[in-house]
Motif scaffolding. Structure first.
Motif, PDB file in Angstrom:
ATOM      1  N   PRO A 227       0.858  -1.143  -0.151  1.00 43.86           N
ATOM      2  CA  PRO A 227       0.010  -0.152   0.074  1.00 43.86           C
ATOM      3  C   PRO A 227       0.763   1.261   0.020  1.00 43.86           C
ATOM      4  O   PRO A 227       0.643   2.212  -0.591  1.00 43.86           O
ATOM      5  CB  PRO A 227      -0.973  -0.140   1.395  1.00 43.86           C
ATOM      6  CG  PRO A 227      -0.953  -1.682   1.697  1.00 43.86           C
ATOM      7  CD  PRO A 227       0.350  -1.949   0.955  1.00 43.86           C
ATOM      8  N   ALA A 228       1.994   1.149   0.710  1.00 46.65           N
ATOM      9  CA  ALA A 228       2.755   2.524   0.675  1.00 46.65           C
ATOM     10  C   ALA A 228       3.427   2.588  -0.981  1.00 46.65           C
ATOM     11  O   ALA A 228       3.380   3.956  -1.237  1.00 46.65           O
ATOM     12  CB  ALA A 228       4.106   2.222   1.835  1.00 46.65           C
ATOM     13  N   SER A 229       3.812   1.541  -1.593  1.00 46.98           N
ATOM     14  CA  SER A 229       4.120   1.831  -3.008  1.00 46.98           C
ATOM     15  C   SER A 229       3.145   2.362  -3.791  1.00 46.98           C
ATOM     16  O   SER A 229       3.319   3.296  -4.649  1.00 46.98           O
ATOM     17  CB  SER A 229       4.577   0.449  -3.401  1.00 46.98           C
ATOM     18  OG  SER A 229       5.073   0.667  -4.642  1.00 46.98           O
ATOM     19  N   VAL A 230       1.850   1.844  -3.438  1.00 47.39           N
ATOM     20  CA  VAL A 230       0.746   2.528  -4.123  1.00 47.39           C
ATOM     21  C   VAL A 230       0.656   3.933  -3.891  1.00 47.39           C
ATOM     22  O   VAL A 230       0.515   4.955  -4.806  1.00 47.39           O
ATOM     23  CB  VAL A 230      -0.316   1.867  -3.802  1.00 47.39           C
ATOM     24  CG1 VAL A 230      -1.798   2.540  -4.378  1.00 47.39           C
ATOM     25  CG2 VAL A 230      -0.376   0.292  -4.127  1.00 47.39           C
ATOM     26  N   ARG A 231       0.748   4.455  -2.610  1.00 46.52           N
ATOM     27  CA  ARG A 231       0.696   5.573  -2.391  1.00 46.52           C
ATOM     28  C   ARG A 231       1.728   6.633  -2.853  1.00 46.52           C
ATOM     29  O   ARG A 231       1.570   7.721  -3.473  1.00 46.52           O
ATOM     30  CB  ARG A 231       0.636   5.983  -0.787  1.00 46.52           C
ATOM     31  CG  ARG A 231      -0.778   5.398  -0.123  1.00 46.52           C
ATOM     32  CD  ARG A 231      -0.954   5.824   1.385  1.00 46.52           C
ATOM     33  NE  ARG A 231       0.324   5.405   2.201  1.00 46.52           N
ATOM     34  CZ  ARG A 231       0.373   4.020   2.887  1.00 46.52           C
ATOM     35  NH1 ARG A 231      -0.552   3.380   2.562  1.00 46.52           N
ATOM     36  NH2 ARG A 231       1.184   3.748   3.624  1.00 46.52           N
ATOM     37  N   LEU A 232       2.964   6.137  -2.839  1.00 43.99           N
ATOM     38  CA  LEU A 232       4.064   6.842  -3.474  1.00 43.99           C
ATOM     39  C   LEU A 232       3.831   6.846  -4.789  1.00 43.99           C
ATOM     40  O   LEU A 232       4.285   8.164  -5.533  1.00 43.99           O
ATOM     41  CB  LEU A 232       5.305   6.171  -3.047  1.00 43.99           C
ATOM     42  CG  LEU A 232       5.679   6.225  -1.641  1.00 43.99           C
ATOM     43  CD1 LEU A 232       7.194   5.337  -1.501  1.00 43.99           C
ATOM     44  CD2 LEU A 232       5.939   7.631  -1.153  1.00 43.99           C
ATOM     45  N   GLY A 233       3.422   6.053  -5.735  1.00 42.50           N
ATOM     46  CA  GLY A 233       3.177   6.064  -7.052  1.00 42.50           C
ATOM     47  C   GLY A 233       2.237   6.867  -7.264  1.00 42.50           C
ATOM     48  O   GLY A 233       2.338   7.671  -8.460  1.00 42.50           O
ATOM     49  N   GLU A 234       1.219   6.940  -6.845  1.00 42.26           N
ATOM     50  CA  GLU A 234       0.016   7.982  -7.041  1.00 42.26           C
ATOM     51  C   GLU A 234       0.283   9.294  -6.741  1.00 42.26           C
ATOM     52  O   GLU A 234       0.250  10.123  -7.386  1.00 42.26           O
ATOM     53  CB  GLU A 234      -1.257   7.574  -6.226  1.00 42.26           C
ATOM     54  CG  GLU A 234      -1.993   6.423  -6.813  1.00 42.26           C
ATOM     55  CD  GLU A 234      -3.182   5.876  -5.939  1.00 42.26           C
ATOM     56  OE1 GLU A 234      -3.927   4.952  -6.339  1.00 42.26           O
ATOM     57  OE2 GLU A 234      -3.317   6.351  -4.850  1.00 42.26           O
ATOM     58  N   GLY A 235       1.163   9.412  -5.523  1.00 42.56           N
ATOM     59  CA  GLY A 235       1.735  10.934  -5.249  1.00 42.56           C
ATOM     60  C   GLY A 235       2.648  11.363  -6.165  1.00 42.56           C
ATOM     61  O   GLY A 235       2.590  12.487  -6.672  1.00 42.56           O
ATOM     62  N   TYR A 236       3.475  10.615  -6.756  1.00 40.42           N
ATOM     63  CA  TYR A 236       4.610  10.960  -7.528  1.00 40.42           C
ATOM     64  C   TYR A 236       3.961  11.506  -9.141  1.00 40.42           C
ATOM     65  O   TYR A 236       4.366  12.384  -9.604  1.00 40.42           O
ATOM     66  CB  TYR A 236       5.579   9.850  -7.812  1.00 40.42           C
ATOM     67  CG  TYR A 236       6.785  10.247  -8.857  1.00 40.42           C
ATOM     68  CD1 TYR A 236       7.855  10.610  -8.144  1.00 40.42           C
ATOM     69  CD2 TYR A 236       6.838  10.425  -9.992  1.00 40.42           C
ATOM     70  CE1 TYR A 236       8.943  11.193  -8.907  1.00 40.42           C
ATOM     71  CE2 TYR A 236       7.828  10.685 -10.998  1.00 40.42           C
ATOM     72  CZ  TYR A 236       9.127  11.289 -10.205  1.00 40.42           C
ATOM     73  OH  TYR A 236      10.075  11.698 -10.901  1.00 40.42           O
ATOM     74  N   ARG A 237       2.972  10.586  -9.466  1.00 41.79           N
ATOM     75  CA  ARG A 237       2.137  10.561 -10.750  1.00 41.79           C
ATOM     76  C   ARG A 237       1.394  12.290 -10.579  1.00 41.79           C
ATOM     77  O   ARG A 237       1.252  13.170 -11.353  1.00 41.79           O
ATOM     78  CB  ARG A 237       1.035   9.686 -10.959  1.00 41.79           C
ATOM     79  CG  ARG A 237       0.182  10.145 -12.176  1.00 41.79           C
ATOM     80  CD  ARG A 237      -0.839   8.934 -12.128  1.00 41.79           C
ATOM     81  NE  ARG A 237      -1.749   9.115 -11.267  1.00 41.79           N
ATOM     82  CZ  ARG A 237      -2.666   8.108 -10.828  1.00 41.79           C
ATOM     83  NH1 ARG A 237      -2.742   7.114 -11.769  1.00 41.79           N
ATOM     84  NH2 ARG A 237      -3.216   8.078 -10.190  1.00 41.79           N
ATOM     85  N   THR A 238       0.993  12.661  -9.316  1.00 46.87           N
ATOM     86  CA  THR A 238       0.273  13.859  -9.083  1.00 46.87           C
ATOM     87  C   THR A 238       1.334  14.831  -9.055  1.00 46.87           C
ATOM     88  O   THR A 238       0.936  16.076  -9.908  1.00 46.87           O
ATOM     89  CB  THR A 238      -0.374  13.568  -7.693  1.00 46.87           C
ATOM     90  OG1 THR A 238      -1.424  12.583  -7.699  1.00 46.87           O
ATOM     91  CG2 THR A 238      -1.151  14.964  -7.614  1.00 46.87           C
TER      92      THR A 238
END
Length: 214
Positions: free
Chosen positions: A134-145
């Protein structure tokens, strides 16, 4: 093969799990707009999760209902996280960051498939699936944003990219815990063989019996 493995073939659970997995790919691709490369691995994971949920009880001997329920819940949540991770990675422009996220997704997919097949192995990889994925998901979505903002913050992008890269080794080390029993068995086998060879070379008595570890 014989015993439980044979009895688990061709059951209604296999049929329903196959239908669930088969339907996921077209629904995800045409209904949700996911690319085919993201929906096909998702279909495999849906099949694995459905197969576990629909009762492969012969493969789950020794596990109580609470352990089975926990494994099912962890797998279901991880499947959803994997889909989000693939979507996030697809929308990232930085190829290095995208590559790290794809690698983490591939590692997690293998872990989920193994836990679905052998739920008793959840414990050593539970933190990977419930915290780091889940942390990887949040980081990926945050980086995309961050990439899509009008004035991207270079410092935040660099910090997020660095943490995503660091997670690569974390995913690998946690996933390797699934192989720990086999590796420990190999160590025992190596010691037994070494003792046997030394005994034979010295001509002292009979060699110790090796205990099968597979």
């Amino acid at each position: 093969m014989s015993g439980p493995a044979l009895r688990s073939r061709g059951t209604p659970a296999d049929v329903w799990a196959g239908l669930a997995g088969g339907l996921f790919a077209p629904v995800a691709t045409f209904g949700l707009g996911l690319p085919l490369w993201a929906s096909l691995p998702g279909a495999i994971l849906v099949f694995a999760g459905a197969r576990l949920a629909l009762g492969p009880r012969d493969l789950l001997a020794g596990l109580d209902e609470a352990a089975l329920s926990l494994a099912h819940d962890v797998i279901a949540a991880a499947q959803a996280d994997l889909v989000r991770l693939k979507v996030a990675a697809q929308g990232i422009r930085n190829p290095a960051v995208r590559r790290h996220l794809d690698h983490q997704g591939a590692v997690a997919e293998r872990v989920v498939a193994e836990v679905a097949r052998r739920p008793g192995r959840l414990t050593p990889v539970r933190r990977l699936l419930t915290y780091y994925l889940p942390a990887s998901v949040r980081l990926g979505e945050g980086y995309r944003t961050l990439e899509r903002t009008n004035r991207p913050d270079a410092a935040r992008l660099a910090a997020t990219a660095g943490m995503i890269e660091q997670l690569d080794s974390v995913f690998a080390s946690h996933a390797d815990r699934l192989s720990a029993p086999e590796i420990e068995g190999l160590d025992v086998e190596l010691k037994l063989l070494s003792d046997a060879i030394r005994t034979d070379e010295r001509g002292i008595g009979a060699a110790p019996e090796a205990t099968p570890w597979r």
